[in-house]
Design an enzyme around this catalytic site. Structure first.
Site, mmCIF file in Angstrom:
data_model
loop_
_atom_site.group_PDB
_atom_site.id
_atom_site.type_symbol
_atom_site.label_atom_id
_atom_site.label_comp_id
_atom_site.label_asym_id
_atom_site.label_seq_id
_atom_site.Cartn_x
_atom_site.Cartn_y
_atom_site.Cartn_z
ATOM 1 N N CYS A 31 -10.321 -27.808 35.564
ATOM 2 C CA CYS A 31 -11.347 -27.768 34.515
ATOM 3 C C CYS A 31 -11.249 -26.470 33.700
ATOM 4 C CB CYS A 31 -12.720 -27.903 35.175
ATOM 5 S SG CYS A 31 -14.112 -27.486 34.137
ATOM 6 N N CYS A 34 -14.437 -24.425 33.501
ATOM 7 C CA CYS A 34 -14.682 -23.827 34.828
ATOM 8 C C CYS A 34 -13.884 -22.536 34.979
ATOM 9 C CB CYS A 34 -14.288 -24.791 35.945
ATOM 10 S SG CYS A 34 -15.214 -26.337 35.959
#
Length: 101
Positions: A31, A34
């Site tokens: 991600c 992230c």
């Protein structure tokens, strides 16, 4: 301090029974957002000894992600006394993360 990796085994001890508020970061290695939030979360973990910072890899712990209704990552959850006090999905700057606490 560093962020604690959370799984089904240590969740109760590290999060529910924590004597300090807990900032949970639900994330995954693939991600992009992230990876932007991760260093900020680690920085908060080192700066703030009054809270516990914990990370949940949603790929490895899908049950925990489901329990919190995580539909998008990163999702940040603040828990105090075993209860959710705030929750936000998506990348956030440090100031907004700190404001959740």
């Amino acid at each position: 301090m560093y962020a604690v990796n959370i799984n089904e085994t240590n969740f109760s001890d590290e999060v529910i029974r924590s004597d300090r508020p807990v900032l949970l970061d639900f994330w995954a290695p693939w991600c992009g957002p992230c990876r932007m939030v991760g260093p900020i979360v680690e920085e908060i973990a080192q700066e703030r000894t009054d809270i516990k910072v914990a990370k949940v890899n949603v790929d490895e712990q899908p049950e925990l992600a489901g329990r919190f209704g995580v539909m998008a990552i990163p999702t940040l959850v603040v828990m105090k006394d075993g209860r959710i006090t705030s929750q936000a999905a998506g990348a956030r700057p440090k100031a907004q993360i700190l404001a959740m606490l």
